[in-house]
Design an enzyme around this catalytic site. Structure first.
Site, PDB file in Angstrom:
ATOM      1  N   CYS A 104       0.831  -1.201   0.000  1.00  0.00           N
ATOM      2  CA  CYS A 104       0.000   0.000   0.000  1.00  0.00           C
ATOM      3  C   CYS A 104       0.870   1.257   0.000  1.00  0.00           C
ATOM      4  O   CYS A 104       1.517   1.571  -0.982  1.00  0.00           O
ATOM      5  CB  CYS A 104      -0.961  -0.060   1.189  1.00  0.00           C
ATOM      6  SG  CYS A 104      -2.319   1.111   1.141  1.00  0.00           S
ATOM      7  N   HIS A 105       0.913   1.994   1.122  1.00  0.00           N
ATOM      8  CA  HIS A 105       1.734   3.192   1.234  1.00  0.00           C
ATOM      9  C   HIS A 105       3.148   2.882   1.757  1.00  0.00           C
ATOM     10  O   HIS A 105       3.958   3.791   1.911  1.00  0.00           O
ATOM     11  CB  HIS A 105       1.069   4.218   2.161  1.00  0.00           C
ATOM     12  CG  HIS A 105      -0.116   4.894   1.549  1.00  0.00           C
ATOM     13  ND1 HIS A 105      -1.336   4.276   1.439  1.00  0.00           N
ATOM     14  CD2 HIS A 105      -0.254   6.122   1.004  1.00  0.00           C
ATOM     15  CE1 HIS A 105      -2.192   5.106   0.862  1.00  0.00           C
ATOM     16  NE2 HIS A 105      -1.563   6.233   0.585  1.00  0.00           N
TER      17      HIS A 105
END
Length: 172
Positions: A104-105
């Site tokens: 994800c991030h």
């Protein structure tokens, strides 16, 4: 053979992006050590579903003592990359070609460490442009394995593939 994984984590991590891989890693016999600014602190996921007690403070650990790096997503990576200690810690794993698992991030820490140029990777759609500016060959796929070292995925839906490829890499 059991591996020791460093997990850089702070408040607002994406709950399941920590809990699901951590559970899989532990069930496979690996050790997951959570690292934040101070040991003993409790951090809470952005969904409010999980609270994790931090094992070690960043000043108590050396990247050389770990076999791999695990970077869950959410807002945690963006907060941590503002602290040079976490950036240097993450950079070590890329420079030394140790396994790195970022979902994800999670790749935001690797962007700040300037370690993704020329690599194939993926991440949450909102950081795709950031990754491209960092010189990444961005792939919109559930999991991307680059140079038998870096495993990246986009979001919680990709966890089965992320866990599978991460565990495969740990088994080598």
């Amino acid at each position: 053979m059991s591996k020791k994984l460093a997990c850089l984590l702070t408040d607002m991590f994406e709950d399941v992006e920590y809990t699901d891989p951590a559970k899989q890693f532990k069930e496979a016999g690996h050790e997951v050590v959570t690292i934040e600014k101070e040991a003993g602190k409790e951090v809470t996921g952005k969904q409010g579903e999980e609270t994790v007690k931090i094992d070690k403070g960043i000043d108590e650990v050396k990247p050389e003592d770990f076999d791999a790096l695990f970077l869950p997503g959410g807002f945690s990576p963006d907060q941590l990359r503002g602290d040079e200690r976490f950036v240097k810690f993450a950079k070590h794993f890329m420079d030394e070609e140790k396994p790195v698992f970022a979902i994800c991030h999670g790749p935001q820490l690797l962007i700040t460490a300037k370690t993704l140029e020329g690599r194939k990777a993926t991440g949450f759609k909102s950081i795709a442009v950031d990754m491209e500016y960092a010189g990444v060959d961005y792939q919109d796929q559930e999991v991307v394995v680059c140079q038998d070292q870096l495993v990246t995925s986009r979001n919680p839906d990709d966890l089965p593939a992320f866990n599978r490829e991460s565990l495969k890499l740990l088994g080598k």
